[in-house]
Design a protein around this motif. Structure first.
Motif, PDB file in Angstrom:
ATOM      1  N   UNK A  92      10.385   0.021   3.772  1.00 14.42           N
ATOM      2  CA  UNK A  92       9.390  -0.668   4.599  1.00 14.42           C
ATOM      3  C   UNK A  92       8.186   0.234   4.856  1.00 14.42           C
ATOM      4  N   UNK A  93       8.472   1.506   5.048  1.00 17.29           N
ATOM      5  CA  UNK A  93       7.365   2.459   5.224  1.00 17.29           C
ATOM      6  C   UNK A  93       6.468   2.443   3.981  1.00 17.29           C
ATOM      7  N   UNK A  94       7.100   2.535   2.799  1.00 22.35           N
ATOM      8  CA  UNK A  94       6.328   2.540   1.548  1.00 22.35           C
ATOM      9  C   UNK A  94       5.524   1.249   1.417  1.00 22.35           C
ATOM     10  N   UNK A  95       6.156   0.112   1.737  1.00 18.44           N
ATOM     11  CA  UNK A  95       5.454  -1.172   1.583  1.00 18.44           C
ATOM     12  C   UNK A  95       4.289  -1.312   2.564  1.00 18.44           C
ATOM     13  N   UNK A  96       4.475  -0.782   3.759  1.00 15.58           N
ATOM     14  CA  UNK A  96       3.406  -0.864   4.758  1.00 15.58           C
ATOM     15  C   UNK A  96       2.187  -0.056   4.307  1.00 15.58           C
ATOM     16  N   UNK A  97       2.455   1.162   3.824  1.00 20.23           N
ATOM     17  CA  UNK A  97       1.345   2.002   3.362  1.00 20.23           C
ATOM     18  C   UNK A  97       0.696   1.369   2.127  1.00 20.23           C
ATOM     19  N   UNK A  98       1.548   0.818   1.239  1.00 18.70           N
ATOM     20  CA  UNK A  98       1.035   0.173   0.031  1.00 18.70           C
ATOM     21  C   UNK A  98       0.081  -0.970   0.373  1.00 18.70           C
ATOM     22  N   UNK A  99       0.446  -1.759   1.389  1.00 21.91           N
ATOM     23  CA  UNK A  99      -0.411  -2.881   1.791  1.00 21.91           C
ATOM     24  C   UNK A  99      -1.761  -2.373   2.307  1.00 21.91           C
ATOM     25  N   UNK A 100      -1.730  -1.298   3.086  1.00 23.33           N
ATOM     26  CA  UNK A 100      -2.990  -0.719   3.587  1.00 23.33           C
ATOM     27  C   UNK A 100      -3.891  -0.311   2.405  1.00 23.33           C
ATOM     28  N   UNK A 101      -3.247   0.215   1.352  1.00 25.70           N
ATOM     29  CA  UNK A 101      -4.010   0.682   0.183  1.00 25.70           C
ATOM     30  C   UNK A 101      -4.550  -0.501  -0.611  1.00 25.70           C
ATOM     31  N   UNK A 102      -3.653  -1.465  -0.903  1.00 25.36           N
ATOM     32  CA  UNK A 102      -4.071  -2.569  -1.783  1.00 25.36           C
ATOM     33  C   UNK A 102      -5.083  -3.482  -1.117  1.00 25.36           C
ATOM     34  N   UNK A 103      -5.037  -3.552   0.213  1.00 24.19           N
ATOM     35  CA  UNK A 103      -6.012  -4.382   0.899  1.00 24.19           C
ATOM     36  C   UNK A 103      -7.267  -3.593   1.278  1.00 24.19           C
ATOM     37  N   UNK A 104      -7.331  -2.344   0.797  1.00 21.46           N
ATOM     38  CA  UNK A 104      -8.585  -1.601   0.886  1.00 21.46           C
ATOM     39  C   UNK A 104      -8.839  -0.891   2.204  1.00 21.46           C
ATOM     40  N   UNK A 105      -7.870  -0.894   3.131  1.00 16.83           N
ATOM     41  CA  UNK A 105      -8.091  -0.165   4.384  1.00 16.83           C
ATOM     42  C   UNK A 105      -7.881   1.342   4.190  1.00 16.83           C
ATOM     43  N   UNK A 106      -7.050   1.701   3.228  1.00 15.37           N
ATOM     44  CA  UNK A 106      -6.974   3.095   2.765  1.00 15.37           C
ATOM     45  C   UNK A 106      -7.550   3.115   1.345  1.00 15.37           C
ATOM     46  N   UNK A 107      -8.487   4.009   1.095  1.00 11.79           N
ATOM     47  CA  UNK A 107      -9.174   4.031  -0.198  1.00 11.79           C
ATOM     48  C   UNK A 107      -8.768   5.268  -1.006  1.00 11.79           C
ATOM     49  N   UNK A 108      -8.890   5.178  -2.354  1.00 13.88           N
ATOM     50  CA  UNK A 108      -8.598   6.350  -3.170  1.00 13.88           C
ATOM     51  C   UNK A 108      -9.346   7.572  -2.654  1.00 13.88           C
TER      52      UNK A 108
END
Lengths: 246, 246
Positions: B14-30
């Motif tokens: 769940x931790x991985x999925x939560x962070x992944x969602x932040x990344x894929x939805x652009x709230x965390x950027x490369x």
């Protein structure tokens, strides 16, 4: 199975790679059971938490699955899982609609051509049912977009080519929002879609590869015209479709 | 970044999925830094070993990387990593040479067509250098096979389409052993390859999309003729090329 003792760190990764090599080189086959955690720990001379980490990597790669939560066995990676990985990578690399559309222009006509040669009765039945449903729900643009994605996925299946299927699966997922926009934004779009799908189906059914290919090309070009007509930007990066989450 | 407390098992996923969602939805950027392990553990109300497992999943998916072995930052998944996953999946699903070849017939002509429109001076330079080397090493079939793979990869890069690039990368890897077999088994193959590559290059350089496409089609069909002439079986499943291992 016999494995040598590991001699380099990190051990969990080497364990995973060793098992992966056994699988990819065919010494372990899909369906084969893996040793238990204890047996792994003994064979590799590592502790059980290392075994568990290594196995987790193998599970992530789709090469290993757990049977009823207990024994591990060798599995084939799920194409759906790979397709979501590809979709995610394309979103992260800010792939544009133009890039997606060009790749569809390469893959979809080939899929239609191959489907004309390889479609089985069950594929033709599924395609006919999809067409009938599209016709019945033509006023419901959300349903038409969903049926459109399904129609193209059925054609790819009927093509009998898993390399092509894998290559296009990620694209289909990413195209969904654009399909829906064009279908709901242009009044003539559902009717034009139905005609094109009907022709593709008819030629696949009759085994006319060249005609099936041609109608698919027209259909994909038509989508781009709709996209342009709505003033949408082909250079815009794609986004992930909104996901339903538990 | 603020994350809510996790309420379902397994927590690391769940931790991985939560962070992944932040990344894929652009709230965390490369390029963005991730919180430290300690900060993660506090924000998610889990222990550090759970954080570490979750992060390992994110690293495996290529969405997160470690900077100099320490701080974690958001990354773009490497296409090379995805390509190997696809290659492995195709081997496990016993995809055949026919399937691979048909998919190449869809993607390579499109790549040549797009390269004629989009190739930059550095692509043309690299292609010219590849051709010169192929000509110089024409008697060395191993070198010619390697240069052949590189030529096609260069064309795909020159096409300026990352969706296409990603779709074909796995195929190029898998084709290598077959290329080498045909090139070394048919005396006229290196010379025919050189002529076809030269024509594809010339038309890309001149911006003739239709001609570049046509020569690429001929070239891919020619490969299949060589394959047939050697009595090789298109219905045989592909295998992974022998890998060099540390």
């Amino acid at each position: 199975m016999k494995f040598g003792k590991l001699d380099r760190a990190p051990s969990y990764r080497m364990l995973a790679e060793t098992v992966e090599r056994e699988i990819l080189e065919g010494r372990l086959r899909p369906g084969d059971k893996l040793p238990t955690e204890t047996a792994f720990a003994e064979q590799f001379a590592v502790n059980r938490s290392t075994v568990r980490e290594g196995i987790r990597l193998l599970e992530e790669s789709g090469l290993v699955r757990r049977e009823g939560g207990r024994r591990l066995f060798v599995a084939r990676p799920e194409t759906a899982d790979l397709a979501s990985r590809m979709s995610r990578a394309m979103v992260m690399h800010e792939v544009t609609f133009r890039e997606l559309w060009e790749t569809m222009m390469a893959l979809e006509p080939m899929a239609a051509e191959l489907a004309a040669a390889n479609a089985q009765p069950e594929h033709l039945e599924a395609l006919a049912a999809n067409l009938a449903e599209t016709k019945a729900l033509l006023a419901d643009t959300v349903a038409v977009a969903r049926l459109d994605i399904a129609f193209h996925a059925l054609i790819a299946e009927a093509a009998g080519n898993r390399a092509l299927l894998l290559a296009r699966e990620a694209l289909g997922q990413l195209f969904y929002p654009a399909f829906e926009t064009v279908i709901s934004g242009i009044p003539s779009a559902p009717e034009r879609l139905l005609v094109a799908h009907g022709q593709v189906f008819r030629h696949i059914q009759a085994g006319n590869a060249a005609e099936a290919r041609l109608w698919m090309e027209r259909h994909i070009k038509d989508f781009k015209r709709g996209f342009d007509r709505l003033g949408l930007d082909l250079a815009a990066p794609i986004a992930l479709p909104k996901q339903k989450r538990a």
